[in-house]
Design a protein around this motif. Sequence first.
Motif, mmCIF file in Angstrom:
data_model
loop_
_atom_site.group_PDB
_atom_site.id
_atom_site.type_symbol
_atom_site.label_atom_id
_atom_site.label_comp_id
_atom_site.label_asym_id
_atom_site.label_seq_id
_atom_site.Cartn_x
_atom_site.Cartn_y
_atom_site.Cartn_z
ATOM 1 N N TYR A 495 1.883 -4.711 -5.064
ATOM 2 C CA TYR A 495 0.874 -3.672 -5.260
ATOM 3 C C TYR A 495 1.595 -2.326 -5.281
ATOM 4 C CZ TYR A 495 1.403 -3.788 -0.151
ATOM 5 O OH TYR A 495 1.913 -3.818 1.121
ATOM 6 N N ARG A 496 1.037 -1.381 -6.069
ATOM 7 C CA ARG A 496 1.669 -0.079 -6.232
ATOM 8 C C ARG A 496 0.805 1.055 -5.685
ATOM 9 N NH1 ARG A 496 3.035 -3.078 -10.763
ATOM 10 N NH2 ARG A 496 5.288 -3.271 -11.142
ATOM 11 N N HIS A 497 -0.509 0.933 -5.773
ATOM 12 C CA HIS A 497 -1.417 1.969 -5.293
ATOM 13 C C HIS A 497 -1.926 1.549 -3.908
ATOM 14 C CE1 HIS A 497 -1.363 3.670 -9.333
ATOM 15 N NE2 HIS A 497 -1.562 2.443 -9.796
#
Length: 509
Positions: A495-497
């Motif tokens: 996941y990035r956000h």
Amino acid sequence: MDTLQLESAVQCLQPLCRGKMLQRVDEWPGGVVLHFRDEAVALLAHRAPLGLWRATRKEEQPPQSAFVKQLAQRLRGFRLEELSLPWADRIVRFDFSRTQLSKREDRLSLIAECFGGRGNIVLLDAEARIRLAWRWDSLEQARPRFLPGAVYTPANDPSGTNGGPLQCMAPSYRPWDEAGQAALAAALAQRPQGCQPWWRLRRAGAEILYPIVIPGWDVLAETPWERAIALPAGAPPKDLAYAAVLAQREAQQRKKLENIRADLARWEDPEQYRRMAHALFALPDAVHPGGPLHTQDYTVDPVQTIHIHVPAGKRLHQQAQWLMGQARRSERGRRQAQARLAAQSAEWERLQAFRTVWEQGNGDADPGRRGDRPLRSPGKAPGSSSAASASTPFGQMWLDGFELLWGRNAKENDRLTFRVANPWDLWFHVQDLPGSHVLLRRPQRNVPVPESVIHGAARVALQQSQCRAMSAEVDWTEAHHLQRRPGGGPGEVIYRHFHSRRVRRDDQA
């Protein structure tokens, strides 16, 4: 079991088993059962109920896995010298010895790390080198501990003790106010050694057996230690992964039987081939133009007309020789197929008998209490809230009206995140360490979540992780930001956000 419960179980089982010879080792889901004379000890390191339990002696059952077979073979003839809990965490040690005819003494030690999904059972020699392990590590791991011939080191430093008596207990049992901690310290100081009655307590509708009185909890009754450390009735529980493996084996066996029956149908009766060959040999040898040939079959009484297909341009006696060879091939094929059918039918009957015993052993009680984990609730969509909460296999609690769910192993984490979660649900996980996926359910996307609830969910994610520190960073994000890690195993995500917050185990939710 937490450390305090495990310590009491060790103190009670040691005098019962010390000096007795190990008779056999049986396999049990998540661990093994060690059978001594008049006593049986269940050592469960992988799945609930974790810890050391007094098991019921049953008729001998041959071990199934290679690990249990080798363990039973290597410990044959050894006597138990000592049963101890030498390290600060839930690591049990069995010391065995055997005296040879030459008066030489052999020593082996059995170590069980009761940590759940990452637990292990290892056999050590006299130099504390690993000779056998339930789960071997790979050289690609950052810090492999379970390698053949390596010196065993515990998961934590034995000298780095638990930081106080509170660390002996599961975090969910500890009182966090100062008065409760002082009362707990006094109760631990006055706790008698040896086998004493346990206290049956009730909290949130669940019955808990604990070796000391926990301050602030209502005491219901004293319970004999024999009942407190007895392996719970109905174990092993029905498990989703276990049921899936059994169903997969049954599907594979059903497919094998279908293929064997198809082979039997493909091979015709060899006598039919021989009858056609004899009918062709009775005719003058000639080249046939192709197609069906109608001739007389003199091998039966009365004589009958037989229909034989002969390829174009083939001589009749050459086709007769091919039919005789086909008769031999058919006879051999049918004989092999029938032997395979008998063997696979016996295997199918064994699987069905095993399923019957497994289902009867779990009874017809409430599946939610026995750990039954259906793939999904009947008539419910995988992502619906009622499908996850009516008979959920996950851990569950409520915070100010918001439902929290968390997985107990990698497969449950994967199912919770990618099959149960709605896109707008909030997902929590301790940063850069293994642990449970914690899901905060939101009825709608625009429903605001109070800061206190987010903080409490992050604290649950820390408590359900393998982090041993009192505080850690916890990441949280909406579920639609999660993706499976390419090439990763169940429960591995990217996941990035995301947001992060640091929480402590003793924070108030």
